[in-house]
Design a protein around this motif. Structure first.
Motif, PDB file in Angstrom:
ATOM      1  N   GLN A  19      19.493  29.299  -1.973  1.00  0.00           N
ATOM      2  CA  GLN A  19      20.859  29.821  -3.461  1.00  0.00           C
ATOM      3  C   GLN A  19      21.380  28.438  -2.931  1.00  0.00           C
ATOM      4  OE1 GLN A  19      20.306  32.191  -4.566  1.00  0.00           O
ATOM      5  NE2 GLN A  19      18.380  31.690  -3.969  1.00  0.00           N
TER       6      GLN A  19
ATOM      7  N   GLU B 223      24.665  28.986  -2.397  1.00  0.00           N
ATOM      8  CA  GLU B 223      26.096  29.072  -1.484  1.00  0.00           C
ATOM      9  C   GLU B 223      25.322  28.489  -0.452  1.00  0.00           C
ATOM     10  OE1 GLU B 223      24.321  33.298  -2.082  1.00  0.00           O
ATOM     11  OE2 GLU B 223      25.363  31.550  -3.384  1.00  0.00           O
TER      12      GLU B 223
ATOM     13  N   ALA C  92      28.776  29.082  -9.333  1.00  0.00           N
ATOM     14  CA  ALA C  92      27.529  29.291  -7.845  1.00  0.00           C
ATOM     15  C   ALA C  92      27.325  27.871  -8.008  1.00  0.00           C
ATOM     16  CB  ALA C  92      26.458  29.861  -7.853  1.00  0.00           C
TER      17      ALA C  92
END
Ligand code: RAT
Ligand code: ZN
Length: 545
Positions: free
Chosen positions: A79, A81, A285
């Motif tokens: 992901q 993050e 993101a």
């Protein structure tokens, strides 16, 4: 408004014994000229070594380029993050594994990394990056930059310099030594797009601005820009704009554009670069990789070019759908200069389409490419791709006048004047004029140094493909006028401006346009600068007198 194109003067005598190129000779000749012409890269995100860590280079930076990060998230379960929490080397390891080991690197960005590794003779099929890391760690930066520029066939790059970037501004305020191969650009994004978050920085520096940009704010922003002009001596000012940008909508950004930025550009004789069509942070993101594209309403350009005829606009659009309109507007307004194929446009298939369209609609009067490199070594593959993509398009463009001339018995010969001077002769006739902005800036260095050539490639000399372009930096330092002379006394900069104006199709600085003879003289003194069409017109004038 002065015209953007050079005026015609008295015809130059024709050389005798010219060798007319056969059609079959055109492609190799174009390739030769492109290979041997060092370009100046007019928009990058590279930094001179004195900016320290802001300048990115080496394998970890190459592999974590945001174009590759976007591809990584499509091929990995990691992901964003999780990825952004990793140290840089671990990020690079993860991307290398996902895109180069577990998948075949066939996308444009992955092929770019492979091309760079190959260029340095490094293996491209390793399961990890240890060999490449050892290689880059062993390089000393200054020598490495020289080698990379040489391999890329470029002589200088133009940086992106934001006076409100908290990481970059202190370097400028402390005084950055000028680097002849890294020229500055005054970037305006924080001022024009994010005023609410930045006006207080200006206020804290003593500029009398307010949150609404009212009252004296516009005049104070001008003062700020003049001060930064003194510090940076930028080649132009620049901003990237969203697809929703519209001029003249009633926005704070447009107010500052019209009342502060454009008057400053006029006063300082600088072009304004507009990069239009980015949809900032469509996926936040992904951070830098999170921007997308949208089609813009280019009537803004029509309005700007018409309302501000004394300003010059360098424009790149991000949406493929906007490319044709950009060419149409450039045909209407000589103060509009299309440049480069930006971000998602910078793929060979699209570059090819756009370049062909621009040649068909604008001849040689556009700037075909910039690299947008963020990592030093990227210029190697980006400029190699540009040469490879543009060569057949240019060759084809020159085949047509040749064929046409044969049919109508009014030859427009593509000549090789002297076999010992192929670059000079071929450049003259084969319109490497497309790249004159780049080579002109290089020549600017020559003239700036007056007494000696900064760059050894010059009139009538041939540079072998990939031959190093030696720079005599000490001589540059010796003749460089003291800081501040440029604005107070334009004459001091005249050599630079003249050289820029020598570019047949575009002037970053235009005040020497008052001296009608000057561009002509420069062309006469620089045979390899005259465009094909300029010479063709001269020839027909000579015949008619
Ligand atoms: O190509 C890029 O790296 C973009 O993300 C932008 O930085 C763009 O080039 C710009 O200068 O705004
Ligand atoms: Zn950029």
């Amino acid at each position: 408004m002065k015209t953007t194109f050079p005026k015609q003067g008295s015809p130059r005598p024709e050389s005798t014994g010219a060798e007319v190129l056969e059609i079959a000779q055109i492609s190799p000749a174009v390739e030769d000229v492109l290979a041997a012409t060092p370009f100046i890269d007019i928009h990058t995100h590279l930094f001179a070594p004195s900016f320290g860590k802001l300048g990115l280079w080496g394998i970890d930076e190459l592999v974590t380029y945001h174009y590759l990060e976007a591809e990584f998230f499509r091929s990995s379960h990691t992901q964003p993050e999780q990825y952004f929490a990793l140290p840089k080397t671990h990020q690079a390891d993860a991307i290398w594994r996902a895109l180069f080991v577990e998948n075949t690197p066939i996308s444009e960005s992955t092929r770019g990394v492979v091309a760079v590794l190959k260029a340095f003779g490094l293996s491209t099929d390793r399961s990890d990056l240890s060999e490449a890391r050892a290689f880059f760690q062993a390089q000393s930066l200054d020598a490495h930059i020289r080698r990379v520029f040489d391999m890329a066939g470029i002589s200088a790059v133009v940086m992106t310099n934001d006076p409100l970037d908290p990481e970059e501004a202190p370097a400028w305020l402390n005084g950055i030594p000028e680097h002849p191969q890294f020229r500055a650009v005054l970037r305006l994004d924080r001022i024009l797009k994010h005023w609410a978050a930045n006006w207080q920085v200006l206020a804290a520096q003593g500029y009398k601005v307010d949150a609404q940009a009212s009252g004296k704010s516009a005049a104070e922003v001008q003062r700020f820009l003049f001060d930064w002009y003194e510090r940076m001596r930028p080649m132009y000012m620049a901003v990237s704009l969203p697809d929703t940008f519209f001029y003249p909508a009633e926005t704070l950004g447009n107010h500052l554009l019209a009342e502060a930025v454009l008057p400053s550009c006029r006063e300082l004789d600088l072009a304004l670069s507009l990069m239009i069509g980015v949809r900032l942070q469509a996926n936040p993101a992904l951070r830098l990789a999170g921007d997308a594209v949208g089609r813009a309403d280019l009537r803004s350009l029509e309005n700007l070019c018409r309302t501000f005829p004394s300003n010059r606009f360098l424009v790149s659009v991000l949406s493929r759908e906007n490319q044709h309109e950009l060419c149409v507007y450039a045909r209407k307004f000589s103060n509009l200069m299309p440049f480069g194929c930006w971000l998602f446009m910078n793929n060979p298939s699209i570059v090819e389409e756009i370049t062909r369209e621009r040649i068909e609609m604008l001849g040689a009067s556009f700037i075909p490419q910039h690299s947008d490199a963020r990592v030093l070594e990227q210029v190697i593959y980006k400029w190699s791709n540009t040469r490879r993509t543009v060569a057949p398009i240019l060759s084809n463009a020159y085949r047509h006048p040749r064929r046409h001339s044969a049919r109508c018995h009014a030859p427009i010969p593509l000549q090789r004047r002297n076999v010992d001077e192929p670059q000079r002769a071929l450049s003259t006739y084969l319109g490497a004029a497309l790249f004159w902005l780049q080579s002109t800036l290089q020549e600017a260095g020559n003239r700036f140094c007056q007494s000696a050539r900064v760059v050894c490639l010059g009139h009538g000399e041939r540079q072998a493909p990939r031959q190093a372009v030696p720079l005599h930096t000490q001589r540059v330092e010796k003749v460089r006028p003291p800081h501040g002379v440029f604005r107070k006394n334009r004459i001091a900069e005249a050599g630079l401006h003249q050289a820029l104006d020598r570019f047949c199709v575009f002037r970053l600085h235009h005040h020497v346009g008052h001296q009608i003879e000057l561009p002509e003289k420069l062309i006469d003194n620089q045979a390899n600068v005259a465009s094909f069409f300029t010479l063709a017109r001269r020839r027909s004038r000579a015949q008619s007198t």
